[in-house]
Design a protein around this motif. Structure first.
Motif, short mmCIF file in Angstrom:
data_model
loop_
_atom_site.label_atom_id
_atom_site.label_comp_id
_atom_site.label_asym_id
_atom_site.label_seq_id
_atom_site.Cartn_x
_atom_site.Cartn_y
_atom_site.Cartn_z
N TYR A 79 3.00 10.69 -0.19
CA TYR A 79 1.87 10.65 0.53
C TYR A 79 1.88 11.91 1.40
O TYR A 79 2.84 12.23 2.19
CB TYR A 79 1.53 9.50 1.35
CG TYR A 79 1.11 8.17 0.59
CD1 TYR A 79 -0.19 8.05 0.08
CD2 TYR A 79 2.16 7.32 0.37
CE1 TYR A 79 -0.32 7.05 -0.89
CE2 TYR A 79 1.74 6.33 -0.54
CZ TYR A 79 0.59 6.12 -1.09
OH TYR A 79 0.57 5.05 -2.01
N LEU A 111 -2.16 5.47 -4.18
CA LEU A 111 -2.12 4.20 -3.95
C LEU A 111 -2.54 3.16 -5.07
O LEU A 111 -2.02 2.24 -5.58
CB LEU A 111 -2.71 3.81 -2.89
CG LEU A 111 -2.90 2.47 -2.41
CD1 LEU A 111 -1.35 1.71 -1.78
CD2 LEU A 111 -3.78 2.25 -0.88
N ASP A 130 -1.31 1.28 4.13
CA ASP A 130 -1.52 0.44 3.19
C ASP A 130 -0.70 0.21 2.18
O ASP A 130 -0.21 -1.11 1.89
CB ASP A 130 -2.95 0.91 2.42
CG ASP A 130 -4.03 1.23 3.22
OD1 ASP A 130 -5.15 0.50 3.32
OD2 ASP A 130 -3.98 2.06 3.72
N ASP A 131 0.14 1.15 1.61
CA ASP A 131 0.99 1.15 0.65
C ASP A 131 2.39 0.22 1.20
O ASP A 131 2.75 -0.81 0.48
CB ASP A 131 1.53 2.31 0.39
CG ASP A 131 2.67 2.56 -0.81
OD1 ASP A 131 3.67 1.96 -0.59
OD2 ASP A 131 2.30 3.20 -1.88
N ASN A 187 -4.38 10.65 -1.86
CA ASN A 187 -3.68 9.54 -1.24
C ASN A 187 -4.02 8.37 -1.93
O ASN A 187 -3.34 7.27 -2.27
CB ASN A 187 -3.66 9.38 0.19
CG ASN A 187 -2.59 10.39 0.67
OD1 ASN A 187 -1.89 11.29 0.04
ND2 ASN A 187 -2.92 10.47 1.96
N ARG A 188 -5.68 8.06 -1.98
CA ARG A 188 -6.02 6.90 -2.57
C ARG A 188 -5.62 6.53 -3.84
O ARG A 188 -5.41 5.55 -4.44
CB ARG A 188 -7.59 6.95 -2.28
CG ARG A 188 -8.01 6.58 -1.02
CD ARG A 188 -9.61 7.05 -0.66
NE ARG A 188 -9.91 6.53 0.69
CZ ARG A 188 -11.04 7.10 1.14
NH1 ARG A 188 -11.77 7.60 0.61
NH2 ARG A 188 -11.30 6.71 2.45
N CYS A 206 -3.45 5.86 4.05
CA CYS A 206 -2.85 5.29 2.60
C CYS A 206 -1.46 4.87 2.90
O CYS A 206 -1.09 4.09 2.19
CB CYS A 206 -3.02 5.75 1.25
SG CYS A 206 -4.95 5.94 1.25
#
Length: 290
Positions: free
Chosen positions: A214, A267, A222-223, A263-264, A219
Motif C-alpha cells: 500500500y 485490498l 482495513d487489510d 489501495n482499494r 486501506c
C-alpha cells in the motif's frame, strides 16, 4: 520498565505534526510505562521538546517510505517491548489508565477500534489527562463530535446524527464539519478509531505486520484488521470497553485520488485470496525486508 511501544507514523505535511506535543504527552502520562516511537519518512522538523523527552524514540526511514503501514512496520521492528500499540499522530488517549485497561481487554488476542471523540478545534492547553466530558453519555446516548472549553471540559457539538451500519455505530457530522467533496459522497464516519490496534509484538510479527504494497493513506488498516479477525480473538473497544476513549483532532482528509483507488483494488484482490495467503505473503515480505 516499558511494556508497550506506541508506534506513530508521520510523513509529509500531515496535520498530526502540529498535534504531536499534545499526543505524545498524553501517551507518556499513562500510568503504565510506555515508549513512544515516531517513525518518519525522511527527516521532519519535529519540536525538540518532543523528541528529547525520556521515553520518546524517533526512527527516520528513507523518504520513499510514504505509507503509514510501512512506517509502523519499521517502528515495530526497532522495539523490544512485549506489546505494540499501532496508532496515528492525531489521536490521544483520554484516560491515563487507557493502555493498562486495553491490555487487559485484549487478553490473548488484540484490542482494536476504541471509542473516539472527534475534536473540531485546536486542543486546550491543559494536558489531556485533565480533560473531562461535561455530561457522561449513557450507552443509549452516544456522542462523537465535541468542542472544548479552555479548562478542558468537553462538550457535545450539536447536529451530529448517529446511525448503525454493519452493527457498528457511525456518525454523520454536524453541519459544516463534513469531509464530502460533493453531494454524491456519503460523509459517514465511524465513532471509533478505525486503525488503532493493540496486540503482542510477536503476534504482529507472526501476521507479517502491515502489507507493504500500500502507498499513501487508506486501506492498510482495513487489510490488517482482515488478518487479525481471521487469526486471533479480537476485542472491539467501542463495543467491549466503550469507556476507554481516544480523542481525534479533526482535519481534512489526507487521502484522495489515484493512490486510494489503487489501495482499494489491492485490498479487494488480497481479500479474495483469503487470510492464510495474505499472512504468508506479508511474512515473506517482512523477512525479506521489503
Amino acid at each position: 520498565m516499558s511494556e508497550t511501544s506506541v508506534i506513530i507514523p508521520l510523513y509529509g505535511n500531515h496535520v498530526g505534526t502540529s498535534r504531536l506535543p499534545v499526543t505524545v504527552r498524553a501517551w507518556l502520562d499513562q500510568r503504565a510505562p510506555v515508549t513512544v516511537v515516531i517513525a518518519t519518512a525522511g527527516e521532519l522538523a519535529l519540536d525538540d521538546d518532543i523528541v528529547s523527552r525520556p521515553g520518546v524514540q524517533v526512527i527516520v526511514a528513507p523518504p520513499t517510505e510514504t505509507a503509514p503501514g510501512l512506517l509502523r512496520n519499521i517502528g515495530a521492528a526497532q522495539v523490544s517491548t512485549p506489546w505494540v500499540y499501532l496508532s496515528d499522530a492525531d489521536v490521544a488517549p483520554l484516560d491515563t489508565g487507557f493502555l493498562a485497561r486495553a491490555r487487559a481487554a485484549a487478553g490473548d488476542g488484540a484490542f482494536v477500534q476504541p471509542a473516539m471523540l472527534r475534536m473540531t478545534q485546536s486542543p486546550p492547553e491543559r494536558p489531556v489527562s485533565e480533560w473531562r466530558l461535561a455530561d457522561e453519555p449513557s450507552d443509549a446516548d452516544r456522542l462523537c463530535f465535541v468542542t472544548a472549553d479552555p479548562d478542558g471540559t468537553l462538550r457535545r457539538l450539536p447536529g451530529e446524527r448517529i446511525v448503525w451500519e454493519d452493527d457498528a455505530p457511525m456518525v454523520y457530522p454536524p453541519p459544516g464539519h463534513g469531509h464530502a467533496d460533493d453531494a454524491r459522497e456519503v460523509d459517514l464516519r465511524p465513532m471509533f478509531h478505525w486503525g488503532s490496534v493493540l496486540l503482542r509484538r510477536e503476534q504482529f510479527e507472526a501476521l507479517g505486520g502491515y502489507c507493504t504494497a500500500y502507498r499513501g493513506w487508506g486501506c492498510e488498516d482495513d487489510d490488517l484488521l482482515v488478518k487479525l479477525n481471521g487469526s486471533l480473538p479480537v476485542r472491539h473497544g467501542w463495543r467491549d470497553a466503550p469507556e476507554l476513549r481516544l480523542v481525534h483532532f479533526e482535519h481534512p482528509r489526507p487521502y484522495t485520488g489515484e493512490p486510494l483507488r489503487a489501495n482499494r483494488d489491492l485490498l479487494r484482490r488480497r481479500r479474495q485470496r483469503g487470510v492464510a495467503a495474505m499472512v504468508a505473503d506479508d511474512r515473506a515480505a517482512l523477512l525479506a525486508g521489503d
